[in-house]
Design an enzyme around this catalytic site. Structure first.
Site, short mmCIF file in Angstrom:
data_model
loop_
_atom_site.label_atom_id
_atom_site.label_comp_id
_atom_site.label_asym_id
_atom_site.label_seq_id
_atom_site.Cartn_x
_atom_site.Cartn_y
_atom_site.Cartn_z
N TYR A 214 50.34 38.46 49.73
CA TYR A 214 49.47 37.39 49.19
C TYR A 214 49.18 37.63 47.71
O TYR A 214 49.38 36.75 46.86
CB TYR A 214 48.14 37.30 49.97
CG TYR A 214 47.12 36.50 49.21
CD1 TYR A 214 47.20 35.11 49.14
CD2 TYR A 214 46.09 37.13 48.49
CE1 TYR A 214 46.29 34.37 48.40
CE2 TYR A 214 45.18 36.40 47.75
CZ TYR A 214 45.28 35.02 47.70
OH TYR A 214 44.39 34.30 46.95
N SER B 132 43.49 35.18 41.31
CA SER B 132 42.60 35.98 42.15
C SER B 132 42.41 37.36 41.54
O SER B 132 43.32 37.90 40.89
CB SER B 132 43.26 36.09 43.52
OG SER B 132 42.73 37.15 44.26
N LYS C 292 50.23 35.64 43.92
CA LYS C 292 49.35 35.25 42.80
C LYS C 292 49.88 35.84 41.49
O LYS C 292 49.88 35.19 40.45
CB LYS C 292 47.91 35.69 43.06
CG LYS C 292 47.24 34.92 44.20
CD LYS C 292 47.10 33.44 43.86
CE LYS C 292 46.67 32.62 45.04
NZ LYS C 292 46.68 31.16 44.81
N ASN D 231 48.05 19.55 53.07
CA ASN D 231 48.77 19.39 54.35
C ASN D 231 47.91 19.80 55.54
O ASN D 231 48.39 19.81 56.67
CB ASN D 231 50.10 20.16 54.34
CG ASN D 231 49.89 21.67 54.30
OD1 ASN D 231 48.77 22.15 54.15
ND2 ASN D 231 50.98 22.42 54.42
#
Ligand code: NAD
Ligand code: WQD
Length: 338
Positions: free
Chosen positions: A151, A126, A155, A33
């Site tokens: 964040y 991550s 994950k 996007n």
């Protein structure tokens, strides 16, 4: 030519991985996007490979639009899912946006893969899922501790969702790749990191400071219990990371998986301090980036680096590039794009 859907294909790691996939005979479509990228990265991919990759400018949270792409491509053989918001600091300020984007995007993708009967999925995880790890180097079995940011929690949630689904739906073939600190650019300097948001990771901050695009680099903390007082990380070249995705995909497609949801660390297995990274840059670029020693950045872990033996043993993957290669290619890219 197996067709691979790459989400986040215009982004940093996605675009470099597309180059490696094309070099290895896959065909690719991208969904992105453009919230943190532009399609200029796919022009870079074309300049390198001669192949024009189509991007669908679709938000993964927009299920009907996503469904249209799946309907248009009933022959997708596998999915590599990079698309996510990734700024740790921003996630602290905008947790709802991060949970919605990163979790809902994944859920929509999984539902449509299930409907279309697509099994192979590679997920960008991550090293941040380990939190403040106490044993080093970390292996995939090192316990995940509390996430340090929303964040990182997205994950951990992504990993948990995939493990849960793999347990009840054995037709899914999933690989979770835990990247350490990706950096560097394609050798050609035609492709590199070009985020729409201002760079905040160490390597682009170093190259931008050296190029005069920002006044200086601030070294965040010099009183850590490390060999020179600065934090230690495992910097992995983005093209080594790209190769790992192709190898993971081949591993799945060739039926070599040991379980239908496996986790792999991807790092070079060596810790490099911030001051060592700056010295490596100066060594290969011949330019000293303006820098000053500053206070610690809240939320930073002292040291983390990977044990990547599982990726070596099962995927046959080996990192080939060093911190010097990272700095050399990042610097060439910085100069090429200015
Ligand atoms: P990036 O921001 O360059 O690429 C992500 C891409 O996804 C961007 O182009 C963005 O426009 C797109 N995107 C985001 N949300 C979307 C949505 N809802 N729908 C469609 N497109 C969307 O980031 P990157 O560095 O290439 O990271 C790729 C993946 O690897 C991410 O999942 C990130 O969390 C993960 N990761 C990155 C690092 C790192 O340091 N770069 C380290 C570990 C893991
Ligand atoms: C590296 C080192 C800083 C900038 C982040 C995410 C992690 C993963 C990788 C996505 C640290 C120091 C940095 C600067 C500095 N991403 N630094 N001055 O924080 O290790 O990891 O990216 O999954 O989840 O947290 O990466 O590049 O920001 O920092 O001294 O201007 O460089 O303190 O020691 P980090 P980074």
């Amino acid at each position: 030519m197996a067709k691979i859907l790459v989400t986040g294909g215009c982004g940093y790691i996605g675009s470099h991985t597309i180059v490696d996939l094309l070099d290895n005979g896959f065909s690719v479509i991208s969904i992105d996007n453009l919230v943190n990228s532009t399609e200029a990265s796919l022009a870079g991919v074309e300049a390198i490979t001669g192949v024009k990759v189509k991007n669908y400018t679709v938000d993964l949270c927009d299920r009907p639009a996503l469904e249209k792409v799946f309907k248009e491509h009933p022959d997708i053989a596998g999915v590599i899912h990079f698309a996510a918001l990734k700024l740790v600091g921003e996630s602290v300020q905008q947790p709802l946006r991060y949970y919605k984007n990163n979790v809902l995007g994944l859920l929509n993708l999984l539902e449509l893969m299930q409907e279309a009967g697509i099994a192979p999925l590679i997920f960008s995880s991550s090293c941040s899922v380990y939190g403040n790890a106490t044993e080093l180097p970390v292996t995939e079995d090192t316990p995940r501790l509390a996430a340090e940011s929303p964040y990182a929690r997205t994950k951990q949630m992504g990993e948990d969702i995939l493990q849960d689904i793999a347990r009840v739906d054995p037709s899914f073939k999933i690989v979770l790749l835990r990247y350490f600190n990706p950096a560097g650019a394609h050798e050609s300097a035609l492709l590199g990191e070009a985020p729409s948001n201002p760079a905040s990771n160490l390597v682009p901050v170093i190259t931008e400071a050296a190029a005069g695009k920002r006044p200086e680099l601030v070294v965040f903390g010099t009183d850590y219990p490390t060999r020179d007082g600065s934090c230690i990380r495992d910097y992995i070249h983005v093209m080594d990371l790209a190769a790992a995705h192709t190898q993971a995909l081949q591993y799945i497609l060739e039926g070599r998986q040991e379980a239908n949801c496996e986790i792999f660390n991807l790092g070079i297995g060596e810790g490099v301090s911030v001051l060592e990274a700056v010295a490596a840059f100066e060594r290969v670029a011949g330019v000293r980036p303006p820098y000053r020693l500053g206070p610690r950045r809240p939320g930073d872990v002292v040291a983390i680096y990977a044990n990547y033996a599982r990726a070596a043993n099962r995927l046959g993957w080996q990192p080939r590039r060093s911190i010097d290669d990272i700095m050399r290619t990042a610097w060439a890219w910085e100069q090429a794009r200015s």
